[in-house]
Design a protein around this motif. Structure first.
Motif, short mmCIF file in Angstrom:
data_model
loop_
_atom_site.label_atom_id
_atom_site.label_comp_id
_atom_site.label_asym_id
_atom_site.label_seq_id
_atom_site.Cartn_x
_atom_site.Cartn_y
_atom_site.Cartn_z
N SER A 29 -29.39 21.14 -3.44
CA SER A 29 -30.50 20.82 -4.34
C SER A 29 -30.53 19.34 -4.67
N ILE A 30 -29.32 18.74 -4.84
CA ILE A 30 -29.25 17.30 -5.10
C ILE A 30 -29.76 16.52 -3.90
N LYS A 31 -29.35 16.91 -2.72
CA LYS A 31 -29.85 16.25 -1.51
C LYS A 31 -31.37 16.37 -1.42
N SER A 32 -31.87 17.54 -1.75
CA SER A 32 -33.32 17.75 -1.68
C SER A 32 -34.05 16.88 -2.70
N ALA A 33 -33.47 16.75 -3.92
CA ALA A 33 -34.10 15.93 -4.96
C ALA A 33 -34.12 14.47 -4.55
N LEU A 34 -33.02 13.99 -3.96
CA LEU A 34 -32.96 12.59 -3.53
C LEU A 34 -33.99 12.33 -2.43
N LEU A 35 -34.09 13.26 -1.50
CA LEU A 35 -35.05 13.08 -0.42
C LEU A 35 -36.48 13.20 -0.92
N GLU A 36 -36.71 14.08 -1.89
CA GLU A 36 -38.05 14.24 -2.47
C GLU A 36 -38.48 12.96 -3.19
N ASP A 37 -37.53 12.32 -3.90
CA ASP A 37 -37.84 11.05 -4.56
C ASP A 37 -38.21 9.99 -3.53
N LEU A 38 -37.49 9.96 -2.43
CA LEU A 38 -37.77 8.97 -1.39
C LEU A 38 -39.15 9.19 -0.79
N VAL A 39 -39.47 10.43 -0.44
CA VAL A 39 -40.76 10.73 0.19
C VAL A 39 -41.90 10.49 -0.78
N GLY A 40 -41.70 10.82 -2.06
CA GLY A 40 -42.78 10.70 -3.03
C GLY A 40 -43.02 9.29 -3.52
N SER A 41 -42.04 8.39 -3.34
CA SER A 41 -42.17 7.05 -3.91
C SER A 41 -42.36 5.97 -2.86
N THR A 42 -42.27 6.32 -1.60
CA THR A 42 -42.41 5.32 -0.55
C THR A 42 -43.42 5.79 0.50
N LYS A 43 -43.70 4.93 1.44
CA LYS A 43 -44.54 5.32 2.57
C LYS A 43 -43.67 6.06 3.57
N ALA A 44 -43.50 7.35 3.32
CA ALA A 44 -42.56 8.13 4.11
C ALA A 44 -43.08 8.33 5.52
N THR A 45 -42.18 8.35 6.46
CA THR A 45 -42.52 8.63 7.84
C THR A 45 -42.62 10.15 8.04
N SER A 46 -43.19 10.53 9.16
CA SER A 46 -43.31 11.96 9.46
C SER A 46 -41.95 12.61 9.60
N SER A 47 -40.98 11.88 10.15
CA SER A 47 -39.64 12.45 10.29
C SER A 47 -39.00 12.68 8.92
N GLN A 48 -39.24 11.77 7.94
CA GLN A 48 -38.71 11.97 6.60
C GLN A 48 -39.35 13.18 5.92
N ARG A 49 -40.65 13.38 6.13
CA ARG A 49 -41.30 14.55 5.55
C ARG A 49 -40.79 15.84 6.19
N GLN A 50 -40.57 15.82 7.49
CA GLN A 50 -40.01 16.99 8.15
C GLN A 50 -38.57 17.25 7.67
N MET A 51 -37.83 16.18 7.41
CA MET A 51 -36.48 16.33 6.91
C MET A 51 -36.48 16.99 5.53
N LEU A 52 -37.45 16.64 4.69
CA LEU A 52 -37.56 17.26 3.37
C LEU A 52 -37.84 18.76 3.49
N ILE A 53 -38.71 19.12 4.41
CA ILE A 53 -39.02 20.55 4.60
C ILE A 53 -37.76 21.30 5.05
N ARG A 54 -37.01 20.69 5.97
CA ARG A 54 -35.78 21.33 6.42
C ARG A 54 -34.75 21.44 5.30
N GLN A 55 -34.71 20.43 4.44
CA GLN A 55 -33.76 20.46 3.34
C GLN A 55 -34.11 21.56 2.34
N GLU A 56 -35.39 21.73 2.03
CA GLU A 56 -35.81 22.80 1.12
C GLU A 56 -35.53 24.16 1.74
#
Length: 846
Positions: A744-771
């Motif tokens: 859950s901590i890893k997911s929260a950190l990645l969610e902050d990154l995706v939501g606050s920056t110009k996330a790449t498609s690979s980062q968004r896919q990584m968030l889905i995999r983490q959830e």
């Protein structure tokens, strides 16, 4: 100029002769191969007093103000009264000859070296109290106590020196030092003794190359050396009472006087006709006495020439370190604070109330005074009451409780203990080398090649090595600015050096890029006079420097000054950077425990946007910050002295940041059996692992280059250690719960990154995999809980409500698990939860 006088006094028959001064300096005691002990009065030319009918063939003598103790050929250790001139008793009997004695500084214990392979310690007041030290199979040639009496060094005939720590639990072997000295027999004339410096932080030994080498206590590294003084083996040495001078004598029959600080020869005394085997400085006067193999005693008055006499009158001088850890200004060492106290460690708020203050009221305390002496009648007792350490002695207190000597000053005694500045990834000096930087890219280290202090010809050599040598080439250069800090990235290396007032050289920052598409351009920046670097960091975009004036200076990689501002929290402690973000840490207001809170600020330099402003660094009470860095994903991390790694969650949202533990190294499974004694040096957080260096028996990495180790994150949610690497099928309920929190901590950190920056498609896919990974843990946890029966139904429903999948697939699987376990009520509630989510209505009461 005072006329130096050398008085030769017949003392004993031909053969080994030893000597020592009584602690008060009034008596000089000698023992030799005849059956007489001789007592010479300091400053008197009269015939010495004799203690007759003693043991014959005495090889060692030590003395207190009341007693003389000898060790002899027949194996006896005898104690004699200096006043009564008579035998007081036999303290110890050894089976073979006694070769050396050492008296503990408090006068309570005698260490005895004999040919029977066992060193013994006997208590003077109770000779039945005997401690045996038999860790070596060879005879001991010499024994010596450290000035504080907390360590005993033993030199053996095979060239090994053992150092024992003398604590309340008895002697414990602290360090074995092979090869420092020559292998000699106990009857050989050259010395292998460890001669402790009066400040107690180092000792000197005579080497096989006829030089004198100083070794520091603690890291046991080579320090300064005294060279080219003797053409033959050294037979004896002696530090002056304040450690500012050193006298040595050898088989070349030369007596050499050295300056301890510069290791230079001040004077050489030639023409000595006998082999000198013992040296003794008078405790307070300019007298050096020595004895020879012919039974003669030499009393050398005015030994130190007038031009060097001032050195003998100084307070106790520091050991001749290459880099003195108490005086260097490295960010990873203790420095003299600006508040006037000797050391911030001398004042602690955790000591509560002084016990003496609770017993004696203010009136009694004022009667005893605060330790200040006023020589108002000119009698000179103010000078006599000050010892070599610059402290008042306890002679004026008679039988008064000695705790008065330990109480704190009553006025202006407290100052907050500030957190000292440090450079993350840097180590203190050990001997003549230190690491300037250690990270996942590589490491930077420096070697001090100077021999006699900082002179024009002194220089350092700096080496930069990379783990991936196919990507970058190592480089090495010689420099005379004495760089003491560095940061290393894939693109370049930044160095800084402290100011040098003696050479009129300001603090300098030096950046060296590794590769450029144009010609490589190195650049230097000199800081204003009086300003020094306390910490640095280097990212892909900026260079951040915090200074002693509490300025934060930000430069581009091409040396353009981008920002300069003064930190609100001061003094500054350290800094870190990642891409466009910089993080600074400084001392803040004093907390309830009497120590300043550490405050941090995070800002985006490019956008000039402050993410967190003067927020608190969450440290456990009594612990200190050890390292600050950004992870490979750009999340701020800290590692403290308790061995805990924390990450800053939601740090991009002002006021929402939280310090979350990722790993408590005290709960590692490798430490569960209690057999390993190790600590961990933080290096980086990358690939969802903690990368570090395992240290055993030391606080800092040293050479040869240590290997890196990585540990999986392990959230401290239970008392028992867990194994993160287990598969989900093998984990218990406690381990699954820890895994859920961690993911859950890893997911929260990645969610902050995706939501606050110009996330790449690979980062968004990584968030889905983490959830999805979080939901998978919850499903395994649900399955285990359902196996425990209907009474776990409410917890099972709570687990289902934590599922993140909004498509309903996971809820359908959860319902199937409940039905398979015959938990119909739970299955019905899961079905209702799924229906409410499908229509966008969430009923918290369900």
């Amino acid at each position: 100029m005072a006329q130096q006088r050398l008085r030769k006094r017949p003392a004993h028959t031909e053969g080994h002769t030893s000597l020592c001064y009584s602690p008060d300096g009034s008596k000089l005691v000698t023992a030799g191969q005849n059956s007489t002990i001789r007592i010479f009065q300091t400053g008197s030319d009269a015939e010495p007093a004799n203690i007759d009918n003693c043991q014959v063939d005495n090889y060692a003598v030590v003395a207190t103000d009341k007693y003389a103790i000898t060790g002899s050929e027949d194996g006896s250790v005898s104690m004699y009264s200096l006043d009564e001139k008579s035998l007081e008793g036999i303290l110890l009997r050894c089976t073979l000859p006694v070769r050396d004695l050492a008296l503990s500084p408090n006068g309570e214990w005698i260490a005895v070296a004999s040919d029977d392979n066992t060193v013994k310690m006997v208590q003077i007041e109770d000779m039945t109290q005997v401690v045996r030290l038999d860790d070596q199979t060879k005879p001991a040639k010499h024994v010596s106590f450290s000035p504080s009496g907390d360590m005993l060094s033993i030199s053996y005939t095979d060239g090994v020196i053992l150092c024992y720590s003398l604590g309340s639990v008895g002697p414990v072997l602290h360090k074995k030092l092979p090869g420092l000295v020559k292998a000699l027999e106990t009857t050989d004339e050259p010395t292998t003794r460890a001669y402790w410096h009066p400040d107690g932080r180092a000792f000197a030994v005579a080497t096989a190359t006829r030089d004198i080498q100083v070794f520091s206590r603690g890291d046991w590294e080579r320090q300064r050396s005294f060279k080219n003084g003797h053409a033959a083996d050294i037979t004896a040495m002696a530090w002056s009472p304040n450690g500012a001078l050193l006298a040595s004598v050898g088989l070349d029959r030369k007596l050499v006087l050295w300056n301890s600080k510069t290791q230079k020869i001040l004077k050489t005394y030639d023409g000595i006709h006998d082999t000198i085997l013992g040296l003794a400085w008078h405790p307070s006067e300019n007298i050096l006495s020595y004895t020879s193999s012919n039974g003669e005693l030499y009393i050398h008055t005015d030994f130190v020439p007038d031009e060097h006499l001032a050195s003998l009158k100084l307070a106790v001088q520091p050991s001749p370190f290459i880099h003195d850890p108490l005086s260097e200004t490295s960010g990873n060492s203790r420095r003299e604070p600006a508040n006037g106290l000797k050391d911030p460690m001398d004042v602690e708020m955790d000591d509560d109330i002084d016990p003496l203050d609770a017993i004696l009221g203010p009136e009694e305390l004022s009667e005893h005074g605060d330790g200040f002496i006023v020589d108002d009648d000119g009698a000179g007792y103010a000078e006599e009451a000050i010892n070599g350490f610059g402290k008042r002695t306890n002679g004026h207190l008679a039988d008064f409780d000695t705790r008065l000597l330990k109480r704190r000053p009553q006025i202006n005694s407290w100052q907050p203990k500030i957190h000292q500045a440090f450079q993350s990834g840097s180590t203190p000096w050990r001997g003549n080398r230190k690491y300037l930087c250690l990270n996942l890219i590589g490491f930077v280290w420096t070697v001090d090649n100077s021999e006699g202090g900082r002179e024009d010809e002194d220089y350092h050599t700096v080496t930069v090595e990379f783990y991936d040598r196919e990507f970058q080439r190592d480089f090495h250069f010689r420099e005379d600015k004495y760089y003491d800090k560095a940061c290393l990235t894939e693109h370049g290396t930044i160095f800084s050096c402290p100011p040098d007032a003696a050479r009129n050289m300001p603090a300098t920052i030096y950046y060296r890029p590794h590769e450029m598409w144009t010609m490589r351009t190195e650049w230097y920046v000199e800081l204003p006079k009086g300003e020094s670097v306390t910490a640095m960091s280097l990212s892909d975009s900026y260079i951040v420097v915090t200074t002693s004036t509490n300025y934060t200076r930000v430069y581009s990689l091409f040396g353009v000054p981008v920002r300069i501002y003064r930190q609100k929290s001061s003094p500054s402690v350290t800094c870190a950077s990642w891409r466009d973000y910089i993080m600074t840490v400084g001392n803040g207001p004093v907390a309830a425990n009497g120590r300043p809170q550490l405050l941090y600020t995070i800002q985006n330099v490019k956008r000039d946007d402050v993410c967190q402003n003067e927020d608190i660094v969450a440290l456990q009470d009594g612990e200190e910050l050890k390292s600050v860095f950004f992870s490979d994903n750009g999340d701020p991390c800290i590692y403290d002295t308790s061995g805990t790694l924390l990450v800053l969650l939601h740090w991009r949202t002002p006021g929402q940041a939280q310090w979350v533990p990722l790993l408590d190294t005290r709960q590692l499974t490798r430490l569960a059996d209690g057999k390993k004694d190790e600590i961990y040096w933080p290096v980086a957080v990358a690939d969802n692992k903690f990368h570090c260096i395992i240290l055993k028996g030391t606080e800092y990495p040293y050479f040869p280059r240590p290997l890196l180790t990585d540990f999986d994150f392990q959230i401290p949610v239970t008392a028992s250690p867990v194994e993160p690497s287990k598969s989900l099928k093998e984990k218990s309920v406690e381990e699954l719960e820890e895994t859920f929190v961690r993911e859950s901590i890893k997911s929260a950190l990645l969610e902050d990154l995706v939501g606050s920056t110009k996330a790449t498609s690979s980062q968004r896919q990584m968030l889905i995999r983490q959830e999805t990974a979080v939901d998978a843990v919850l499903m395994y946890l649900l399955n285990v809980e359902c196996q425990m029966g209907e009474e776990r139904g409410m917890k099972c429903l709570e687990i289902v409500s934590l599922l993140r999948d909004r498509s309903g697939t996971m809820l359908d699987k959860a319902q199937a698990i409940a039905e398979r376990k015959n938990m119909d009520v739970l299955a019905e509630k899961i079905r209702k939860l799924a229906e409410s989510r499908m229509i966008g209505l969430v009923d918290d009461d369900d």
